[in-house]
Design an enzyme around this catalytic site. Structure first.
Site, mmCIF file in Angstrom:
data_model
loop_
_atom_site.group_PDB
_atom_site.id
_atom_site.type_symbol
_atom_site.label_atom_id
_atom_site.label_comp_id
_atom_site.label_asym_id
_atom_site.label_seq_id
_atom_site.Cartn_x
_atom_site.Cartn_y
_atom_site.Cartn_z
ATOM 1 N N CYS A 207 9.486 63.648 26.377
ATOM 2 C CA CYS A 207 9.159 64.540 27.714
ATOM 3 C C CYS A 207 10.755 64.821 27.928
ATOM 4 O O CYS A 207 11.531 64.012 28.492
ATOM 5 C CB CYS A 207 8.541 63.723 28.795
ATOM 6 S SG CYS A 207 8.620 64.509 30.353
ATOM 7 N N CYS B 15 11.216 64.194 31.770
ATOM 8 C CA CYS B 15 11.637 62.564 31.843
ATOM 9 C C CYS B 15 12.916 62.233 31.525
ATOM 10 O O CYS B 15 13.506 61.168 32.427
ATOM 11 C CB CYS B 15 10.557 61.742 31.039
ATOM 12 S SG CYS B 15 8.586 62.237 31.557
#
Length: 144
Positions: A68, A71
């Site tokens: 991600c 993230c």
């Protein structure tokens, strides 16, 4: 004065931390690891449950995944926020890929998602990548 119960993120031991003792110097009585390290520990679902239900600190978990982009972009901000918020709160990370059933039980729909647990229950959550000050402000506003 009440002592805090701090769960060691390394070994899971429950440590009593007197209010008068500086948390920055506290080490686990079992494994001698610093209770508040440089970075939020990446833990599994069992350790998260232990943190939530056995410790007295509010727990903020960043649910993330290695693939991600947002993230990964938020990771340094979360690390800085953890340093700023300790010992008022315990900040940890949970890899959603490695803990899929637990993430599903929390009804996680998107990552990164931060969930704040207080007194053994979910108190609030927020999704999306945030800056350091945004994380600190969000947690601070929820802690009072």
């Amino acid at each position: 004065m009440t002592d805090q119960r701090i769960v060691c993120a390394n070994c899971g031991a429950i440590n009593r931390l007197p209010d008068a003792r500086p948390a920055s110097e506290a080490k686990c009585g079992s494994c001698h690891t610093a209770l508040f390290g440089e970075a939020p520990p990446d833990i599994d679902a069992a350790m998260l449950q232990r943190q939530i239900h056995k410790g007295t600190l509010p727990v903020v978990v960043d649910i993330w995944a290695p693939w991600c982009g947002p993230c990964r972009a938020m990771a340094p901000n979360y690390e800085q926020a953890a340093k700023s918020l300790a010992p008022r709160a315990r900040l940890v990370k949970l890899n959603s890929d490695e803990n899929q059933s637990f993430s599903a039980s929390l009804n996680i729909r998107g990552i990164p998602t931060m969930v704040l647990f207080r007194d053994g229950r979910e108190a609030d959550r927020i999704s999306g990548a945030l800056g350091t000050q945004q994380i600190i402000d969000w947690v601070g506003s929820r802690l009072g």
